[in-house]
Design a protein around this motif. Sequence first.
Motif, short mmCIF file in Angstrom:
data_model
loop_
_atom_site.label_atom_id
_atom_site.label_comp_id
_atom_site.label_asym_id
_atom_site.label_seq_id
_atom_site.Cartn_x
_atom_site.Cartn_y
_atom_site.Cartn_z
N GLN A 32 33.64 -45.40 -94.89
CA GLN A 32 32.44 -46.13 -95.21
C GLN A 32 31.38 -46.23 -93.96
OE1 GLN A 32 33.00 -49.99 -96.77
NE2 GLN A 32 34.96 -49.38 -97.89
N ALA A 33 30.32 -46.34 -94.11
CA ALA A 33 29.41 -46.50 -92.92
C ALA A 33 28.09 -47.32 -93.12
CB ALA A 33 28.67 -45.09 -92.70
N HIS A 34 27.51 -47.93 -92.50
CA HIS A 34 26.61 -49.07 -92.74
C HIS A 34 25.10 -48.69 -92.22
CE1 HIS A 34 29.82 -51.02 -94.70
NE2 HIS A 34 30.42 -51.06 -93.39
N ASP A 35 25.10 -47.68 -91.44
CA ASP A 35 23.58 -47.04 -91.02
C ASP A 35 23.63 -45.54 -90.87
OD1 ASP A 35 25.14 -46.49 -88.66
OD2 ASP A 35 24.52 -48.09 -87.67
N ALA A 36 22.50 -45.22 -90.58
CA ALA A 36 22.26 -43.82 -90.75
C ALA A 36 23.16 -42.98 -89.65
CB ALA A 36 20.66 -43.33 -90.62
N ALA A 37 22.98 -43.52 -88.50
CA ALA A 37 23.97 -43.02 -87.13
C ALA A 37 25.09 -42.75 -87.65
CB ALA A 37 23.59 -43.60 -86.17
N GLY A 38 25.79 -43.98 -88.02
CA GLY A 38 27.13 -43.91 -88.48
C GLY A 38 27.43 -43.04 -89.63
N ALA A 39 26.61 -42.97 -90.37
CA ALA A 39 26.80 -42.02 -91.65
C ALA A 39 27.02 -40.46 -91.14
CB ALA A 39 25.80 -42.04 -92.66
N ARG A 41 27.68 -39.52 -88.25
CA ARG A 41 28.88 -39.30 -87.37
C ARG A 41 30.04 -39.04 -88.26
NH1 ARG A 41 26.93 -43.63 -84.20
NH2 ARG A 41 27.96 -44.96 -85.45
N ARG A 42 30.18 -40.09 -89.35
CA ARG A 42 31.37 -39.84 -90.23
C ARG A 42 31.40 -38.56 -91.14
NH1 ARG A 42 34.32 -44.64 -91.12
NH2 ARG A 42 35.82 -42.98 -91.79
N ILE A 43 30.10 -37.93 -91.44
CA ILE A 43 30.01 -36.72 -92.13
C ILE A 43 30.52 -35.69 -91.19
CG2 ILE A 43 28.53 -35.15 -93.23
CD1 ILE A 43 26.90 -37.62 -94.03
N GLU A 44 30.33 -35.79 -90.22
CA GLU A 44 30.68 -34.42 -89.15
C GLU A 44 32.27 -34.76 -88.93
OE1 GLU A 44 27.07 -32.84 -86.47
OE2 GLU A 44 27.90 -34.92 -85.76
N TYR A 57 17.68 -47.62 -98.24
CA TYR A 57 17.31 -48.80 -97.14
C TYR A 57 18.62 -48.83 -95.90
CZ TYR A 57 13.81 -49.41 -100.42
OH TYR A 57 12.69 -49.36 -101.47
N LEU A 58 18.42 -48.37 -95.25
CA LEU A 58 19.57 -48.42 -93.92
C LEU A 58 18.59 -49.02 -92.68
CD1 LEU A 58 21.05 -45.07 -94.44
CD2 LEU A 58 22.22 -47.27 -95.10
N PRO A 59 19.37 -49.73 -91.98
CA PRO A 59 18.66 -50.44 -90.74
C PRO A 59 18.10 -49.55 -89.87
CG PRO A 59 20.99 -50.59 -90.35
CD PRO A 59 20.72 -49.92 -91.95
N LEU A 64 16.83 -40.77 -97.33
CA LEU A 64 16.02 -39.46 -97.26
C LEU A 64 16.17 -38.87 -95.69
CD1 LEU A 64 13.01 -40.10 -99.25
CD2 LEU A 64 15.04 -38.89 -100.09
N ALA A 65 16.15 -39.56 -94.60
CA ALA A 65 16.11 -38.99 -93.25
C ALA A 65 17.64 -38.44 -93.03
CB ALA A 65 15.71 -40.12 -92.25
N VAL A 66 18.50 -39.17 -93.71
CA VAL A 66 19.94 -38.76 -93.54
C VAL A 66 20.19 -37.43 -93.96
CG1 VAL A 66 22.32 -39.31 -93.90
CG2 VAL A 66 20.84 -41.03 -93.29
#
Length: 226
Positions: A32-39, A41-44, A57-59, A64-66
């Motif tokens: 799980q991730a709760h912001d774009a940067a964390g997402a 990182r986890r995807i990679e 809607y991420l903080p 879409l930016a992700v």
Amino acid sequence: MIEVLIVDDDARVARVNAAYVEKVPGFHVAGQAHDAAGALRRIEALPGLDLVLLDHYLPDETGLAVIREMRRRGLQTDVIMVTAARDVSTVQAAMRHGALQYLVKPFTFAGLRTKLEAYAQLRRTLDSGGEAGQAQVDHIFGALSAPAAPELPKGHSPTTAELVRRCLMNAGGPLSAQEIAERTGVSRQTAQRYLKLLERTGQARLTLKYGDAGRPEHRYVWAARG
């Protein structure tokens, strides 16, 4: 096993979505991730990740930016948007950026299960390999367009659900079923049913207001932005 990353700014909503995913045979929540940067990182970092259930809607950035950043980095993990964003421009942009599907909150387990099962069918079709005739191509493109299961329980109106949802979202604080009823024009019983639905889907959080005597008053507060 299809490995899934849940991305939602609200940890409680993410847990609800993760529990839903784990109930569908063949799917496993890898993280799980709760912001774009964390997402990102986890995807990679997650080996063998197949699918991202992505909030818009991420903080720190939008969903879409992700997706744009994923593709810029060469990350081809599949994406299904799972968000309260309903404007057509966002839906269109998600499609153009390569999201396979778009599921609007609030939804039931049946609504998400339908999307996941269609995705699993698409994966099986693609994994068969070989050349595709027109019928096979049509099947691939239509795999995620199967009629969706109703997103609301029987007897619930999408119009009323949206009315109550927006009332609570814009309230700025906890409201009781009676206060929702007065603001929307529905009955108190109807307001209570839809508030409970929002609570079950992680969109609302139940709080208790204690008075001088008697039972505490049930009040609901908006719990998720997207």
